[in-house]
Write a protein that holds these residues in place. Structure first.
Motif, PDB file in Angstrom:
ATOM      1  N   GLU A   3       0.849  -1.177   0.000  1.00 31.38           N
ATOM      2  CA  GLU A   3       0.000   0.000   0.000  1.00 31.38           C
ATOM      3  C   GLU A   3       0.891   1.235   0.000  1.00 31.38           C
ATOM      4  OE1 GLU A   3      -3.148   0.107   2.961  1.00 31.38           O
ATOM      5  OE2 GLU A   3      -2.766  -2.022   3.337  1.00 31.38           O
ATOM      6  N   ILE A   4       0.302   2.360  -0.354  1.00 29.46           N
ATOM      7  CA  ILE A   4       1.025   3.623  -0.299  1.00 29.46           C
ATOM      8  C   ILE A   4       0.570   4.361   0.948  1.00 29.46           C
ATOM      9  CG2 ILE A   4       1.463   5.831  -1.449  1.00 29.46           C
ATOM     10  CD1 ILE A   4       2.647   3.432  -2.897  1.00 29.46           C
ATOM     11  N   LYS A   5       1.534   4.818   1.731  1.00 29.09           N
ATOM     12  CA  LYS A   5       1.264   5.555   2.954  1.00 29.09           C
ATOM     13  C   LYS A   5       1.896   6.939   2.850  1.00 29.09           C
ATOM     14  CE  LYS A   5      -0.610   2.051   5.174  1.00 29.09           C
ATOM     15  NZ  LYS A   5      -1.951   2.052   5.697  1.00 29.09           N
ATOM     16  N   ARG A   6       1.368   7.876   3.628  1.00 29.51           N
ATOM     17  CA  ARG A   6       1.884   9.242   3.662  1.00 29.51           C
ATOM     18  C   ARG A   6       2.559   9.457   5.007  1.00 29.51           C
ATOM     19  NH1 ARG A   6       0.563  13.898   5.962  1.00 29.51           N
ATOM     20  NH2 ARG A   6       1.165  15.799   4.907  1.00 29.51           N
ATOM     21  N   CYS A   7       3.776   9.990   4.978  1.00 29.97           N
ATOM     22  CA  CYS A   7       4.497  10.264   6.212  1.00 29.97           C
ATOM     23  C   CYS A   7       3.869  11.477   6.898  1.00 29.97           C
ATOM     24  CB  CYS A   7       5.969  10.528   5.901  1.00 29.97           C
ATOM     25  SG  CYS A   7       6.934  10.888   7.359  1.00 29.97           S
ATOM     26  N   LYS A   8       3.461  11.323   8.177  1.00 36.45           N
ATOM     27  CA  LYS A   8       2.838  12.421   8.923  1.00 36.45           C
ATOM     28  C   LYS A   8       3.891  13.358   9.501  1.00 36.45           C
ATOM     29  CE  LYS A   8       0.471   9.708  11.684  1.00 36.45           C
ATOM     30  NZ  LYS A   8      -0.491   9.214  12.703  1.00 36.45           N
ATOM     31  N   ASN A   9       4.998  12.795  10.005  1.00 34.42           N
ATOM     32  CA  ASN A   9       6.072  13.592  10.608  1.00 34.42           C
ATOM     33  C   ASN A   9       7.402  13.081  10.066  1.00 34.42           C
ATOM     34  OD1 ASN A   9       4.367  15.081  12.478  1.00 34.42           O
ATOM     35  ND2 ASN A   9       4.106  13.115  13.521  1.00 34.42           N
ATOM     36  N   GLY A  10       8.208  14.012   9.566  1.00 37.30           N
ATOM     37  CA  GLY A  10       9.493  13.614   8.994  1.00 37.30           C
ATOM     38  C   GLY A  10      10.409  12.959  10.020  1.00 37.30           C
ATOM     39  N   PHE A  11      11.305  12.115   9.526  1.00 35.06           N
ATOM     40  CA  PHE A  11      12.274  11.445  10.391  1.00 35.06           C
ATOM     41  C   PHE A  11      13.455  10.988   9.543  1.00 35.06           C
ATOM     42  CE2 PHE A  11       9.483   8.144   8.807  1.00 35.06           C
ATOM     43  CZ  PHE A  11      10.324   7.080   8.537  1.00 35.06           C
ATOM     44  N   ALA A  12      14.517  10.600  10.225  1.00 32.09           N
ATOM     45  CA  ALA A  12      15.692  10.045   9.560  1.00 32.09           C
ATOM     46  C   ALA A  12      15.981   8.688  10.179  1.00 32.09           C
ATOM     47  CB  ALA A  12      16.892  10.967   9.726  1.00 32.09           C
ATOM     48  N   THR A  13      16.446   7.779   9.356  1.00 36.82           N
ATOM     49  CA  THR A  13      16.753   6.433   9.831  1.00 36.82           C
ATOM     50  C   THR A  13      17.862   5.844   8.965  1.00 36.82           C
ATOM     51  OG1 THR A  13      15.821   4.291  10.440  1.00 36.82           O
ATOM     52  CG2 THR A  13      15.029   5.276   8.389  1.00 36.82           C
ATOM     53  N   ALA A  14      18.531   4.848   9.492  1.00 36.56           N
ATOM     54  CA  ALA A  14      19.583   4.166   8.736  1.00 36.56           C
ATOM     55  C   ALA A  14      18.970   2.970   8.023  1.00 36.56           C
ATOM     56  CB  ALA A  14      20.700   3.721   9.665  1.00 36.56           C
ATOM     57  N   VAL A  15      19.214   2.897   6.707  1.00 40.48           N
ATOM     58  CA  VAL A  15      18.761   1.768   5.903  1.00 40.48           C
ATOM     59  C   VAL A  15      19.987   1.231   5.185  1.00 40.48           C
ATOM     60  CG1 VAL A  15      17.305   1.012   3.999  1.00 40.48           C
ATOM     61  CG2 VAL A  15      16.463   2.741   5.605  1.00 40.48           C
ATOM     62  N   ASP A  16      20.361   0.009   5.501  1.00 37.34           N
ATOM     63  CA  ASP A  16      21.548  -0.622   4.921  1.00 37.34           C
ATOM     64  C   ASP A  16      22.792   0.246   5.090  1.00 37.34           C
ATOM     65  OD1 ASP A  16      20.020  -2.820   4.078  1.00 37.34           O
ATOM     66  OD2 ASP A  16      19.528  -1.833   2.167  1.00 37.34           O
ATOM     67  N   GLY A  17      22.930   0.845   6.278  1.00 36.90           N
ATOM     68  CA  GLY A  17      24.107   1.641   6.589  1.00 36.90           C
ATOM     69  C   GLY A  17      24.092   3.049   6.020  1.00 36.90           C
ATOM     70  N   VAL A  18      23.021   3.438   5.357  1.00 40.81           N
ATOM     71  CA  VAL A  18      22.921   4.768   4.770  1.00 40.81           C
ATOM     72  C   VAL A  18      21.774   5.505   5.467  1.00 40.81           C
ATOM     73  CG1 VAL A  18      22.470   6.066   2.649  1.00 40.81           C
ATOM     74  CG2 VAL A  18      23.752   3.916   2.555  1.00 40.81           C
ATOM     75  N   THR A  19      22.030   6.778   5.814  1.00 41.77           N
ATOM     76  CA  THR A  19      20.977   7.567   6.453  1.00 41.77           C
ATOM     77  C   THR A  19      19.953   7.964   5.409  1.00 41.77           C
ATOM     78  OG1 THR A  19      22.523   8.419   8.096  1.00 41.77           O
ATOM     79  CG2 THR A  19      20.483   9.650   7.782  1.00 41.77           C
ATOM     80  N   ARG A  20      18.733   7.684   5.728  1.00 46.93           N
ATOM     81  CA  ARG A  20      17.633   8.046   4.810  1.00 46.93           C
ATOM     82  C   ARG A  20      16.701   8.997   5.541  1.00 46.93           C
ATOM     83  NH1 ARG A  20      13.529   4.503   1.688  1.00 46.93           N
ATOM     84  NH2 ARG A  20      12.181   6.147   0.898  1.00 46.93           N
TER      85      ARG A  20
END
Length: 145
Positions: A3-20
């Motif tokens: 499904e497609i979701k909409r981000c309500k509040n921005g955030f940063a996270t590490a995905v496979d060692g890269v900050t996204r």
């Protein structure tokens, strides 16, 4: 199925060692690695967001939100409504309707009444609708000679 979701509040996270960085309002698939069970509360259904935005705009404009006229998956009936038929209504309803329509529609209804039930209370209104249009046109020179 994703499904497609909409981000309500921005955030940063590490995905496979890269900050996204996922910005507020960004659309993300539920297959995307940033969408996890721990972060579900940071997302909302797109339809929820669109409905809330439409309701907010309608409130700001002083209008209500239009409700759908067909259930999901059903096609809307785009056939225009049948013309008002005075024979299907009582005198009070016909008189009320005549008070809400323009001259052409009123004359159409009065013609239908004359060809149908011929109720005198309704037919007596014809002069009211015909009167001004039967006057001769104003003299364009203004001298009335």
């Amino acid at each position: 199925m994703a499904e497609i979701k909409r981000c309500k509040n921005g955030f940063a996270t590490a995905v496979d060692g890269v900050t996204r960085v996922v910005s507020s309002g960004e659309l993300v698939s539920t297959d995307d690695p940033v969408y996890t069970r721990d972060r579900r509360d940071l997302f909302e259904d797109v339809t929820t967001h669109v409905s809330q935005q439409a309701a907010g705009r309608a409130r700001a404009a002083g209008k209500g939100v239009e409700q759908a006229t067909a259930a999901p998956g059903e096609k809307r009936d785009l056939t225009p409504p049948a013309p008002f038929d005075p024979a299907e209504h009582n005198v009070a309803d016909v008189l009320a309707y005549l008070g809400t329509v323009d001259r052409d529609e009123a004359l159409r209804v009065l013609d239908a009444e004359a060809g149908g039930k011929k109720r005198s209370t309704i037919l007596a209104l014809r002069e009211q609708y015909e009167g001004p249009s039967n006057l001769p046109p104003a003299d364009p020179d203004g001298d009335d000679a």
